[in-house]
Design a protein around this motif. Sequence first.
Motif, PDB file in Angstrom:
ATOM      1  N   PRO A 199      25.974 -29.770  -6.924  1.00 13.70           N
ATOM      2  CA  PRO A 199      24.860 -29.542  -7.182  1.00 13.70           C
ATOM      3  C   PRO A 199      25.268 -28.034  -8.686  1.00 13.70           C
ATOM      4  O   PRO A 199      24.003 -28.064  -9.353  1.00 13.70           O
ATOM      5  CB  PRO A 199      24.422 -27.968  -6.125  1.00 13.70           C
ATOM      6  CG  PRO A 199      25.378 -28.445  -5.205  1.00 13.70           C
ATOM      7  CD  PRO A 199      26.481 -30.021  -5.467  1.00 13.70           C
ATOM      8  N   GLU A 200      26.381 -28.123  -9.192  1.00 11.71           N
ATOM      9  CA  GLU A 200      26.273 -27.185 -10.184  1.00 11.71           C
ATOM     10  C   GLU A 200      26.077 -27.843 -11.255  1.00 11.71           C
ATOM     11  O   GLU A 200      26.669 -27.240 -12.237  1.00 11.71           O
ATOM     12  CB  GLU A 200      27.907 -25.933  -9.352  1.00 11.71           C
ATOM     13  CG  GLU A 200      27.709 -25.273  -8.551  1.00 11.71           C
ATOM     14  CD  GLU A 200      27.041 -24.188  -8.870  1.00 11.71           C
ATOM     15  OE1 GLU A 200      26.126 -23.428 -10.180  1.00 11.71           O
ATOM     16  OE2 GLU A 200      26.329 -24.034  -8.146  1.00 11.71           O
ATOM     17  N   VAL A 256      11.549 -34.720 -14.154  1.00 12.00           N
ATOM     18  CA  VAL A 256      12.323 -34.117 -14.506  1.00 12.00           C
ATOM     19  C   VAL A 256      13.041 -33.575 -15.507  1.00 12.00           C
ATOM     20  O   VAL A 256      13.650 -34.690 -15.718  1.00 12.00           O
ATOM     21  CB  VAL A 256      13.330 -34.063 -12.725  1.00 12.00           C
ATOM     22  CG1 VAL A 256      15.112 -33.184 -13.120  1.00 12.00           C
ATOM     23  CG2 VAL A 256      12.653 -34.222 -11.714  1.00 12.00           C
ATOM     24  N   SER A 257      13.615 -32.794 -16.069  1.00 12.77           N
ATOM     25  CA  SER A 257      14.369 -32.861 -17.586  1.00 12.77           C
ATOM     26  C   SER A 257      15.875 -32.962 -16.953  1.00 12.77           C
ATOM     27  O   SER A 257      16.367 -32.576 -15.543  1.00 12.77           O
ATOM     28  CB  SER A 257      14.492 -31.400 -17.540  1.00 12.77           C
ATOM     29  OG  SER A 257      15.144 -30.779 -18.686  1.00 12.77           O
ATOM     30  N   THR A 293      18.075 -29.769 -15.843  1.00 12.87           N
ATOM     31  CA  THR A 293      18.084 -28.652 -14.520  1.00 12.87           C
ATOM     32  C   THR A 293      19.448 -29.139 -13.887  1.00 12.87           C
ATOM     33  O   THR A 293      19.850 -30.175 -14.142  1.00 12.87           O
ATOM     34  CB  THR A 293      17.001 -29.596 -13.748  1.00 12.87           C
ATOM     35  OG1 THR A 293      15.877 -29.354 -14.744  1.00 12.87           O
ATOM     36  CG2 THR A 293      16.401 -28.269 -13.053  1.00 12.87           C
ATOM     37  N   ARG A 337      21.068 -27.625  -7.797  1.00 15.12           N
ATOM     38  CA  ARG A 337      21.069 -27.210  -6.681  1.00 15.12           C
ATOM     39  C   ARG A 337      19.758 -26.936  -7.016  1.00 15.12           C
ATOM     40  O   ARG A 337      19.131 -26.074  -6.164  1.00 15.12           O
ATOM     41  CB  ARG A 337      21.696 -26.045  -7.028  1.00 15.12           C
ATOM     42  CG  ARG A 337      21.673 -25.125  -7.977  1.00 15.12           C
ATOM     43  CD  ARG A 337      23.038 -23.751  -7.934  1.00 15.12           C
ATOM     44  NE  ARG A 337      23.600 -23.226  -9.263  1.00 15.12           N
ATOM     45  CZ  ARG A 337      22.697 -21.919  -9.857  1.00 15.12           C
ATOM     46  NH1 ARG A 337      21.423 -21.844  -9.499  1.00 15.12           N
ATOM     47  NH2 ARG A 337      23.001 -21.489 -10.356  1.00 15.12           N
ATOM     48  N   ASN A 338      18.857 -26.270  -8.150  1.00 15.62           N
ATOM     49  CA  ASN A 338      17.676 -26.528  -8.513  1.00 15.62           C
ATOM     50  C   ASN A 338      16.563 -27.100  -8.153  1.00 15.62           C
ATOM     51  O   ASN A 338      15.331 -27.174  -7.794  1.00 15.62           O
ATOM     52  CB  ASN A 338      17.451 -25.911 -10.021  1.00 15.62           C
ATOM     53  CG  ASN A 338      18.251 -24.431 -10.212  1.00 15.62           C
ATOM     54  OD1 ASN A 338      18.055 -23.953  -9.187  1.00 15.62           O
ATOM     55  ND2 ASN A 338      18.271 -23.882 -11.319  1.00 15.62           N
ATOM     56  N   LEU A 339      16.262 -28.511  -7.412  1.00 10.35           N
ATOM     57  CA  LEU A 339      15.834 -29.525  -6.985  1.00 10.35           C
ATOM     58  C   LEU A 339      15.893 -29.714  -5.250  1.00 10.35           C
ATOM     59  O   LEU A 339      16.802 -29.256  -4.873  1.00 10.35           O
ATOM     60  CB  LEU A 339      15.939 -31.397  -8.042  1.00 10.35           C
ATOM     61  CG  LEU A 339      16.500 -30.892  -9.719  1.00 10.35           C
ATOM     62  CD1 LEU A 339      17.481 -32.973  -9.669  1.00 10.35           C
ATOM     63  CD2 LEU A 339      15.064 -30.388 -10.510  1.00 10.35           C
ATOM     64  N   ASN A 394      14.012 -34.466  -4.386  1.00  5.39           N
ATOM     65  CA  ASN A 394      14.432 -34.576  -5.992  1.00  5.39           C
ATOM     66  C   ASN A 394      15.542 -35.134  -6.204  1.00  5.39           C
ATOM     67  O   ASN A 394      16.095 -36.475  -7.058  1.00  5.39           O
ATOM     68  CB  ASN A 394      14.261 -34.130  -6.619  1.00  5.39           C
ATOM     69  CG  ASN A 394      12.419 -33.555  -7.518  1.00  5.39           C
ATOM     70  OD1 ASN A 394      11.437 -34.760  -7.885  1.00  5.39           O
ATOM     71  ND2 ASN A 394      11.175 -32.685  -7.510  1.00  5.39           N
ATOM     72  N   SER A 406       7.498 -32.584  -8.249  1.00  5.45           N
ATOM     73  CA  SER A 406       8.546 -33.090  -8.891  1.00  5.45           C
ATOM     74  C   SER A 406       8.325 -32.307 -10.150  1.00  5.45           C
ATOM     75  O   SER A 406       9.635 -31.813 -10.709  1.00  5.45           O
ATOM     76  CB  SER A 406       9.258 -34.601  -8.953  1.00  5.45           C
ATOM     77  OG  SER A 406       8.017 -35.312  -9.359  1.00  5.45           O
ATOM     78  N   GLY A 440      11.334 -29.319 -12.111  1.00  4.07           N
ATOM     79  CA  GLY A 440      11.971 -29.892 -12.816  1.00  4.07           C
ATOM     80  C   GLY A 440      11.983 -28.359 -14.183  1.00  4.07           C
ATOM     81  O   GLY A 440      12.530 -28.055 -14.925  1.00  4.07           O
ATOM     82  N   ASN A 467      12.591 -24.616 -14.179  1.00  2.00           N
ATOM     83  CA  ASN A 467      14.138 -23.817 -14.598  1.00  2.00           C
ATOM     84  C   ASN A 467      14.590 -23.953 -15.430  1.00  2.00           C
ATOM     85  O   ASN A 467      15.497 -23.117 -16.340  1.00  2.00           O
ATOM     86  CB  ASN A 467      14.177 -24.402 -13.403  1.00  2.00           C
ATOM     87  CG  ASN A 467      14.902 -23.740 -12.148  1.00  2.00           C
ATOM     88  OD1 ASN A 467      14.346 -22.736 -11.772  1.00  2.00           O
ATOM     89  ND2 ASN A 467      13.953 -24.885 -11.220  1.00  2.00           N
ATOM     90  N   ARG A 468      13.910 -24.473 -16.798  1.00  2.00           N
ATOM     91  CA  ARG A 468      14.340 -24.324 -18.253  1.00  2.00           C
ATOM     92  C   ARG A 468      13.884 -23.024 -17.947  1.00  2.00           C
ATOM     93  O   ARG A 468      14.676 -22.775 -19.605  1.00  2.00           O
ATOM     94  CB  ARG A 468      13.033 -25.570 -19.109  1.00  2.00           C
ATOM     95  CG  ARG A 468      13.987 -27.208 -18.139  1.00  2.00           C
ATOM     96  CD  ARG A 468      13.773 -28.094 -19.537  1.00  2.00           C
ATOM     97  NE  ARG A 468      14.710 -27.947 -20.374  1.00  2.00           N
ATOM     98  CZ  ARG A 468      14.602 -28.944 -21.578  1.00  2.00           C
ATOM     99  NH1 ARG A 468      13.668 -29.798 -21.970  1.00  2.00           N
ATOM    100  NH2 ARG A 468      15.167 -28.723 -22.576  1.00  2.00           N
ATOM    101  N   PHE A 481      34.045 -29.142 -11.604  1.00  2.00           N
ATOM    102  CA  PHE A 481      32.946 -28.689 -10.310  1.00  2.00           C
ATOM    103  C   PHE A 481      32.718 -29.815  -9.349  1.00  2.00           C
ATOM    104  O   PHE A 481      32.913 -29.546  -8.261  1.00  2.00           O
ATOM    105  CB  PHE A 481      31.903 -28.595 -10.573  1.00  2.00           C
ATOM    106  CG  PHE A 481      30.967 -26.763 -12.017  1.00  2.00           C
ATOM    107  CD1 PHE A 481      30.881 -26.048 -10.856  1.00  2.00           C
ATOM    108  CD2 PHE A 481      30.839 -26.799 -13.476  1.00  2.00           C
ATOM    109  CE1 PHE A 481      30.834 -24.659 -11.402  1.00  2.00           C
ATOM    110  CE2 PHE A 481      30.882 -25.836 -13.520  1.00  2.00           C
ATOM    111  CZ  PHE A 481      30.594 -24.580 -13.009  1.00  2.00           C
ATOM    112  N   GLY A 539      33.749 -25.655  -5.937  1.00  4.81           N
ATOM    113  CA  GLY A 539      32.303 -25.998  -7.165  1.00  4.81           C
ATOM    114  C   GLY A 539      31.730 -25.069  -7.150  1.00  4.81           C
ATOM    115  O   GLY A 539      30.432 -25.713  -7.411  1.00  4.81           O
TER     116      GLY A 539
END
Lengths: 506, 340
Positions: A93-94, A133-134, A137, A140-142, A146, B2, B6, B9-10, B209, B280
């Motif tokens: 996730p990170e 989706v970028s 990203t 965890r933000n999806l 996604n 979707s 995405g 958050n940029r 991670f 993590g």
Amino acid sequence: MTAPLLEFRHISKSFPGVKALEDVSVDLRAGEVHVIVGENGAGKSTLMKLLSGAYAADEGELLLEGTPLRKNSPKISEQIGIAMIYQELTLVPELSVADNIFLGHEIHKGPLLNRREMERRTEALLASIGIAVSPRTLLRNLSIANQQMIEITKALSKNAKIIVFDEPTSSLTSAEIAELFRIIAALREKGVGMFYISHRLEEIFEIGDRVTIMRDGKRISTTAIAQTSMDRIVEGIAGRRIENVYTRTPSERGETLFALRNLSGGVFKNVSLQVRSGEIVGVAGLVGSGRSEVARAAFGIDAYKSGDVLVRGKPLPRGNPQTASRAGIAFLPEDRKREGLALSLPIRENTVISALSRLNPRGIIRRRKERAAVQKYVDDLEISTPTVEKLTNFLSGGTQQKVVLAKWLLSQAHTFIFDEPTRGIDIGSKSNIYSLMDELVRQGAGILMISSELPEVLGMSDRIYVMAQGRIAGELSREEANHYAVIQLAFSRPEAAAEGGTPDER
Amino acid sequence: MSASAGRKNRGFGLSLLPNSIFAFLLVFLLASLWVPRFFSPGNLSTLLLQASILIILSIGMSLVIIAGGIDLSMGGVLSMCGVIMALCLSQGMHVLAAILVGLACGGLFGLLNGFFVTRMKVPAFIATFGSMGIAQSIANTLSNKRTIYWEEGSHSSILDFLGGNIIRIEFGPEASMIFYVPFLVVLTVIVVGCIIFLFKRTVLGSYTFAIGENEETARLCGIATQKWTLLLYMISGMMASLAALLVLIRTNSMQPTSGDGLEFQAVVAAVLGGNALEGGKGSLYGAVFGALTLYVVRNSLTLKGIDTSTTMIVIGAVLVGGMILNELAARHERARSRKS
């Protein structure tokens, strides 16, 4: 004619005591979605695990584009282009989308990561199946949906030719399912072969090209979707079975001991049911239909939003297993090793735990009295152990279940909620447990039995509630109940009648 | 659906900053307002120098924590390496050779920790707790529990350079008005900068991670998890010995108890910085600001003339307060992502 992309040829696989697969032959063509349906335990997962290399077949062979695959392992299967998309995801996730997709096979520029190149390729892969989706990203933000798309993209980045979807839609909303189907269609165009396992039959007609029905480890049929119907599939899944081992003696029905009135919470909605003295009430339904969640909420383990739990007509305060057990409710969990027993303690301590204050009124443990009380139930339930001081860790599954039962008998419960009473228990102990259940209701107790094993539900229950998508899809009397009726209800969509959306939306 | 998830958050978001920045800014503001002489060039220079030791430790600690482990031996290893370096100096060894010996000892202890954790499958908490005791005992034995000094030698000039200032600006005649940047602070910035660079621009970060999130998944992705874990513990050990060097140069002597309790402060700094103990998740920047936060608090208490023995009370409060801030920020982020 060219060879199919993949072929299982006369595959058999046994586990101790079970024949998981018997002479199964299935093939997969490039650019098709091959749906596999069957009840829990029909052998679908075992078949897919042979493909992923987690298991090896006892007999038969696996052919990849006509060439037999001599050896398989998770690593080999990945190298030859087989990817599995499970319900639980294997992403970090990170990390960013691009980092996740290239995790373990990064692109380098000297000693440094070539993020730009990885992001460029990720962007291209995402674009090729139309996911916006970028690559930068953080995962965890999806949304879960996604993230699943990213898992699929990861498979593509390794040039997967075969993708297995195992219940991919179980945690997706309807809009997300549509998106997934669009991507599956795009993969089909690219010539990827896909196995698709699902319990949602209506999806099959939307996405599948062919369907294989499995039952009891055997392949029943493989047909083109266009040439079959929902009814034929349901019939194939249910089939006919041999009844046996179930002891049921008719007993007097008494007062209503336990009832749920419009119980709603997490994954279940508006659940109403009742259990009377002297009857065994079965709760059937597919895994994930909300059966166990209802039982856990009713017993106070999990919270629920609205509705009532009634014990002998009186409402039970929510969220407190202690009051539930004081009111005479017993709960025998599915995972008895983790939730039903303290494995490092002996039979005696496990049994007296719910009756400690009754046996030892002044708070001082009187071991001799405890031992005598426990010994009585050990004898009654025919728990095979040399001494009540034996650690429960060393008992068989069936014996452990009996110890859990003894615990509740000692606490003087009148309603017993069994969640999967015989899971992981061998046939001999099974019929033993069944006759104990029969004995319990004859003495006036009520039993609510949640089970994934249809024969068990049909063989033991006086009445059956069938759940689907978090709701009671229907109630069947012993006379009405048969495989076909239960499965039809279990695969129905009761909430479609009630409202739109799926119950899995979180 | 979707697409929006995405792109949104940029943009710049609060959630992209390490959470400890907020805690740091908060305590820094409060200290500047309420503590006389806190916001003066001289004091800020001292603060940076004091915090450098903890910053270095918390970077090593964070690496291990993100990978799902913990290194409780850092304080002990600091004492041990410091004592070893000081003894080498007092025996007349060349300064650079002494430093190398110290760093090697730290790396060796880190390797040992990593070996116990990866090969012997000892839980990290226990393995490093054990080696903390071992390292501390070595420090006590070698030093006879006494502070070690060394003679002025032929290489004193190097030590003087290491302990000297790179920049010195006088805003006024009194000491509190002199802003200076010690070489040790520069060294800290360089080392931390290098590690953050490696973390961000090589596989080190991704693998750390991945291992912390789920070691099995990482292994299936083809990552040599044992090797990387070993490396992380080794870095952590070397960070401890580097911190020992800082202590040694600052005090011009070495006490065998120098590292006492520093591992806990490093854990506090790392946790404040958003490094979750279950692994993590975390940030190296976060740990740096976590360490700075702690030192702003300590420094303010000293300036206020509050007894140092109450410091731990305040540090405990800062930790809990910082965690509450972290949780609030996370909730804010969750609420936002649900809306989008």
